[in-house]
Design a protein around this motif. Structure first.
Motif, PDB file in Angstrom:
ATOM      1  N   THR A  81       5.749  -2.025  -1.544  1.00 36.12           N
ATOM      2  CA  THR A  81       5.236  -2.316  -0.516  1.00 36.12           C
ATOM      3  C   THR A  81       6.276  -2.183   0.788  1.00 36.12           C
ATOM      4  OG1 THR A  81       5.596  -4.681  -0.429  1.00 36.12           O
ATOM      5  CG2 THR A  81       3.340  -4.026  -1.227  1.00 36.12           C
TER       6      THR A  81
ATOM      7  N   TRP B 261       5.475   1.213   2.728  1.00 32.50           N
ATOM      8  CA  TRP B 261       4.339   1.174   3.567  1.00 32.50           C
ATOM      9  C   TRP B 261       4.972   1.025   4.934  1.00 32.50           C
ATOM     10  CZ3 TRP B 261       0.743  -2.501   0.543  1.00 32.50           C
ATOM     11  CH2 TRP B 261       0.394  -1.817  -0.843  1.00 32.50           C
TER      12      TRP B 261
ATOM     13  N   TRP C  90       0.365   3.620  10.507  1.00 33.93           N
ATOM     14  CA  TRP C  90      -0.908   4.167   9.698  1.00 33.93           C
ATOM     15  C   TRP C  90      -2.160   4.274  10.600  1.00 33.93           C
ATOM     16  CZ3 TRP C  90      -0.516   5.202   4.260  1.00 33.93           C
ATOM     17  CH2 TRP C  90       0.867   4.466   3.538  1.00 33.93           C
TER      18      TRP C  90
ATOM     19  N   GLY D 230      -2.879  -0.354  -1.308  1.00 34.64           N
ATOM     20  CA  GLY D 230      -2.614   1.115  -1.195  1.00 34.64           C
ATOM     21  C   GLY D 230      -3.926   1.596  -1.981  1.00 34.64           C
TER      22      GLY D 230
ATOM     23  N   ASN E  46      -3.371   9.370   1.070  1.00 36.38           N
ATOM     24  CA  ASN E  46      -2.280   8.284   1.164  1.00 36.38           C
ATOM     25  C   ASN E  46      -2.842   7.307   2.331  1.00 36.38           C
ATOM     26  OD1 ASN E  46       0.095   6.703   0.996  1.00 36.38           O
ATOM     27  ND2 ASN E  46       1.341   8.302   2.166  1.00 36.38           N
TER      28      ASN E  46
ATOM     29  N   LEU F 277      -3.968   3.026   3.315  1.00 37.04           N
ATOM     30  CA  LEU F 277      -3.853   1.459   3.008  1.00 37.04           C
ATOM     31  C   LEU F 277      -5.376   0.967   3.712  1.00 37.04           C
ATOM     32  CD1 LEU F 277      -0.589   0.326   4.638  1.00 37.04           C
ATOM     33  CD2 LEU F 277      -1.014   0.841   2.422  1.00 37.04           C
TER      34      LEU F 277
END
Length: 139
Positions: free
Chosen positions: A51, A54, A58, A110, A126, A128
């Motif tokens: 994680t 990440w 985003w 994800g 890609n 979340l």
């Protein structure tokens, strides 16, 4: 007697050499296996969880975003929705990031765009997702 010893050395020496090579080879394999076992038994906390990949911003539709900071299993989660940004404390849990929002446990996982449940993100790869209808992507 000396000729017997020489003859014995000539016939025994290759055997002893082969035996010694076999023992050293086995010992080397044994150490390698022990090393692999130690690596397999090492707790996940010793290395950063997936994680951590990440971290960063985003984006979602209409100016919304999710931003993750921190790392090594502890995260600062910022969620920008139409009401403005809010911050939460998150932590690694089973391949995802958990945080509490308004008394509800939320889980960031994800996904791809289709799994967000949002038509604006459906073609993205890609992403979340916090919950169905709340997703953020990087591509």
């Amino acid at each position: 007697m000396r000729s017997h010893v020489n003859r014995l050395m000539k016939t025994t020496h290759p055997f002893l050499a082969a035996l010694l090579i076999a023992i050293v080879s086995l010992a080397g394999c044994s150490d390698r296996n022990a090393s692999s076992q130690k690596t397999a038994d090492t707790p996940a906390a010793a290395s950063a969880p997936r994680t951590d990949e990440w971290l960063g911003k985003w984006t979602g539709p209409e100016g919304t975003f999710l931003e993750l900071a921190g790392g090594h299993g502890k995260y600062d989660v910022t969620v920008q929705n139409l009401d403005g940004p809010r911050q939460f404390e998150g932590r690694y849990a089973d391949g995802a990031i958990e945080f509490e929002r308004d008394g509800t446990k939320e889980v960031i996982r994800g996904t791809n765009g289709a799994e967000t449940g949002m038509k604006w993100l459906a073609e993205k790869k890609n992403c979340l997702t916090v919950r169905q209808g709340e997703g953020y992507c990087r591509d």
